[in-house]
Motif scaffolding. Structure first.
Motif, mmCIF file in Angstrom:
data_model
loop_
_atom_site.group_PDB
_atom_site.id
_atom_site.type_symbol
_atom_site.label_atom_id
_atom_site.label_comp_id
_atom_site.label_asym_id
_atom_site.label_seq_id
_atom_site.Cartn_x
_atom_site.Cartn_y
_atom_site.Cartn_z
ATOM 1 N N VAL A 105 -7.199 2.590 -1.438
ATOM 2 C CA VAL A 105 -5.974 2.715 -0.646
ATOM 3 C C VAL A 105 -6.179 3.840 0.351
ATOM 4 N N ALA A 159 0.809 -1.217 0.000
ATOM 5 C CA ALA A 159 0.000 0.000 0.000
ATOM 6 C C ALA A 159 0.841 1.265 0.000
ATOM 7 N N GLU A 200 -3.167 7.455 -1.910
ATOM 8 C CA GLU A 200 -4.511 7.187 -1.410
ATOM 9 C C GLU A 200 -5.538 7.508 -2.491
ATOM 10 N N MET A 249 -5.078 -1.530 2.078
ATOM 11 C CA MET A 249 -5.825 -1.676 0.832
ATOM 12 C C MET A 249 -7.033 -2.583 1.051
#
Length: 329
Positions: free
Chosen positions: A119, A91, A96, A124
């Protein structure tokens, strides 16, 4: 004479008394041994009975468990979903946000038609839309584990607004094989599956700064270069020319991709269509110019072939090796 007779009688009585006492003691010992033997037999029989009951219980549990797990001719042949060269993407390598991601499955009976990856906060999560509604729940692990697991540890199916079946699952990493058991509502059995969330299906903008290699990060100036390219996917009957040519202009990289087959009429990158350079059927190859947004990561492409009875798009990946870049004079 009388004294001798009395003494002899006394000795005989004494001997008789000793023998009687000895016999009595012997009987007592025999009785004790018999009692201990009986108790030992009883204990052994009880232990064996308990062990036998436990064995029967274990066998029953095993039979019940095996009956809940599909095997043999109940399953279809699994295919490999983890490709050579795949490296897990965590991640922290992504920005994001929510992105569409492609999911490969080891079974044709477990098909993900759409998937949204979110994300956030270093984790995730994915919402997978299935091709059907035959599975009632999932478990991230092997089917045998799922059969033993508590119901609260499974992931229930959900119904989306359009009526499709979805599952919301945590994602440890992209480009990593994940065991995912599916419970058939009709068969009432768990089926072993393996899935991979493909990193190459994400757009370049999904990656955090510094995690991808671009023309800018490499400091490539406008000009022409050669680069090694690796192709994966398809049936393995065709290949691409390597090294191939790159053109860099105003920071945009275009690669010349030359296929060993003359039967491709177009390619697609990020759903944008790129037509063939030259006419289909000319020469012994098919050439295209496509954009390369980044290096050292698999670029998902489609190539349409006319060699079959009907045109057919085939999925491939191309990886351009930044360490092999050479400027052309």
């Amino acid at each position: 004479m009388k004294k001798r007779t009395i003494s002899k009688m006394f000795l005989m009585c004494a001997a008789a008394t000793v023998l009687a006492t000895g016999c009595a003691g012997g009987n007592k010992g025999t009785n004790a041994a018999g009692t201990e033997s009986a108790q030992s037999t009883e204990n052994a029989t009880g232990a064996e009975s308990a062990q036998s009951a436990e064995s029967v219980s274990d066998k029953a549990a095993e039979a019940e468990k095996s009956g809940a797990v599909a095997s043999g001719d109940e399953t279809v042949e699994a295919k490999e979903v983890v490709e050579e060269g795949m490296e897990p993407v965590l991640a922290d390598a992504l920005k994001e946000g929510t992105y569409e991601v492609k999911v490969d499955s080891s079974s044709s009976m477990f098909t993900v038609t759409k998937c949204e990856l979110t994300v956030k906060d270093g984790k995730m999560q994915a919402v997978m839309t299935m091709s059907g509604s035959g599975y009632g729940k999932l478990y991230l692990g092997k089917a045998e584990e799922a059969a033993d697991e508590e119901e609260s540890k499974t992931i229930p199916a959900e119904t989306a607004a359009d009526g499709s079946c979805t599952f919301t699952v945590p994602v440890e990493a992209l480009d990593k094989g994940i065991d995912c058991s599916a419970f058939s509502k009709k068969k009432e059995k768990w089926y072993d599956r393996e899935i991979v969330f493909r990193a190459d299906s994400l757009p370049s903008e999904a990656y955090a700064e510094g995690t991808i290699v671009t023309a800018e990060s490499l400091g490539l100036k406008d000009g022409t270069y050669t680069v090694e390219v690796k192709m994966d996917g398809g049936s393995g009957k065709v290949s691409v020319t390597s090294p191939t040519h790159l053109t860099v202009k105003d920071g945009v990289v275009m690669a010349e991709v030359i296929w060993s087959s003359p039967n491709y009429d177009y390619m697609k990158v990020d759903d944008v269509k790129y037509d063939r350079i030259g006419q289909v059927g000319e020469g012994d190859h098919s050439a295209f110019e496509i954009p390369v947004a980044e290096f050292d990561r698999k670029l998902a492409v489609l190539a349409d072939t006319v060699a079959m009875s009907q045109p057919h798009e085939i999925s491939y990946t191309l990886t351009f090796d930044s360490s092999s870049l050479k400027a052309e004079n």
